[in-house]
Design a protein around this motif. Structure first.
Motif, PDB file in Angstrom:
ATOM      1  N   THR A  70     -11.248  12.768   5.048  1.00 40.98           N
ATOM      2  CA  THR A  70     -12.654  12.364   5.122  1.00 40.98           C
ATOM      3  C   THR A  70     -13.360  13.052   6.280  1.00 40.98           C
ATOM      4  N   ARG A  71     -12.709  13.096   7.437  1.00 37.74           N
ATOM      5  CA  ARG A  71     -13.299  13.775   8.596  1.00 37.74           C
ATOM      6  C   ARG A  71     -13.478  15.267   8.327  1.00 37.74           C
ATOM      7  N   ARG A  74     -16.353  15.818   5.903  1.00 38.47           N
ATOM      8  CA  ARG A  74     -17.627  15.598   6.594  1.00 38.47           C
ATOM      9  C   ARG A  74     -18.072  16.862   7.317  1.00 38.47           C
ATOM     10  N   GLN A  75     -17.103  17.605   7.861  1.00 40.42           N
ATOM     11  CA  GLN A  75     -17.417  18.827   8.589  1.00 40.42           C
ATOM     12  C   GLN A  75     -17.641  20.017   7.662  1.00 40.42           C
ATOM     13  N   PRO A  78     -20.244  18.644   3.793  1.00 35.60           N
ATOM     14  CA  PRO A  78     -21.024  17.431   4.068  1.00 35.60           C
ATOM     15  C   PRO A  78     -21.810  16.916   2.865  1.00 35.60           C
ATOM     16  N   ARG A  81     -19.863  13.305  -1.256  1.00 36.24           N
ATOM     17  CA  ARG A  81     -19.767  11.894  -0.886  1.00 36.24           C
ATOM     18  C   ARG A  81     -18.336  11.416  -1.094  1.00 36.24           C
ATOM     19  N   SER A 100     -15.379   7.632   9.954  1.00 40.38           N
ATOM     20  CA  SER A 100     -14.953   9.004   9.653  1.00 40.38           C
ATOM     21  C   SER A 100     -15.922   9.716   8.721  1.00 40.38           C
ATOM     22  N   GLY A 101     -16.776   8.945   8.035  1.00 41.77           N
ATOM     23  CA  GLY A 101     -17.770   9.564   7.170  1.00 41.77           C
ATOM     24  C   GLY A 101     -17.758   9.126   5.723  1.00 41.77           C
ATOM     25  N   SER A 103     -18.619   7.052   2.400  1.00 47.35           N
ATOM     26  CA  SER A 103     -19.847   6.383   1.958  1.00 47.35           C
ATOM     27  C   SER A 103     -19.588   5.059   1.270  1.00 47.35           C
ATOM     28  N   THR A 200     -28.651   9.630   6.718  1.00 47.72           N
ATOM     29  CA  THR A 200     -27.749   9.212   5.643  1.00 47.72           C
ATOM     30  C   THR A 200     -27.465   7.722   5.718  1.00 47.72           C
ATOM     31  N   ARG A 206     -22.698   3.215  10.188  1.00 50.36           N
ATOM     32  CA  ARG A 206     -21.950   3.461  11.428  1.00 50.36           C
ATOM     33  C   ARG A 206     -22.764   2.995  12.640  1.00 50.36           C
TER      34      ARG A 206
END
Length: 217
Positions: A70-71, A74-75, A78, A81, A100-101, A103, A200, A206
């Motif tokens: 997930t991390r 995200r990088q 992005p 989802r 961690s990102g 959804s 987002t 978060r």
């Protein structure tokens, strides 16, 4: 809803689970399963190759687990989802994955209808928690003293809307609960994003958790 199916990649290290999820989704005209992966590293590689809309992913996997994947997504991807599908009804798991990102987070005992709703929700930019995951994560709502409240960045109504967004409510549900119009909710939501400089839904969740707008007990 767009006529273009939502492109989904399934990620789980158990072939029987993958087969079962694919079978549950294959009759959905609005969803197209475009690939599968059996660990987090494969998931990241497949995402770069196939450019899916949603990654439906387990947590406990070899090589690279769901947290790490997930991390990384995200990088590196992005726009993808991440929706977690797990058997773990664990607050720390859910919280860490949101941070961690991810959804959304749904448990593997959800119905096919709820799985589809979750995929559609995160694809549209929202967050989604199945009822079991939501009860685990958001077990108590208080009026905590928080940095966001103290600073006066958000109005009291905006704080209330943000809490409900963090709980996974959509605009219609928030409008119904607060007895306001959907358009007013949308205005509050845009004001919150603008004031916090967060664009987002996952980012708003978060923020709410990190600033004690949601109490986790």
């Amino acid at each position: 809803m767009s006529d273009t199916p939502i492109k989904v990649i399934l990620v789980d290290d158990h072939p029987l689970v993958l087969d079962g999820i694919r079978a549950r989704l294959e009759d959905e005209p609005g969803i197209s399963v475009v690939g599968e992966a059996c660990n987090g590293q494969q998931a990241v590689d497949k995402a770069r190759e196939l450019k899916p809309d949603v990654m439906l992913m387990d947590v406990s996997m070899p090589v690279m687990n769901g947290f790490e994947a997930t991390r990384e997504l995200r990088q590196s991807c992005p726009e993808v989802r991440v929706l977690i599908l797990s058997m773990h009804d664990n607050r720390e798991y859910i919280l860490q994955l949101i941070q961690s990102g991810a959804s959304g987070y749904i448990l593997k005992d959800v119905s096919s209808e709820e799985m589809v709703k979750a995929i559609e929700t995160v694809h549209q930019g929202g967050t989604y928690f199945s009822s079991g995951a939501s009860q685990t994560l958001f077990s108590r709502f208080d009026e905590p003293v928080s940095a966001a409240q103290d600073s006066g960045v958000l109005t009291r109504r905006e704080l209330t809307v943000l809490k409900l967004l963090a709980e996974g409510r959509n605009n219609k549900e928030i409008a119904r609960e607060l007895d306001i119009s959907v358009r007013t909710v949308e205005t509050h939501r845009q004001n919150i994003k603008s004031k916090l400089n967060i664009q987002t839904a996952a980012g708003l969740v978060r923020y709410a958790i990190e600033h004690n707008l949601v109490q986790i007990s």
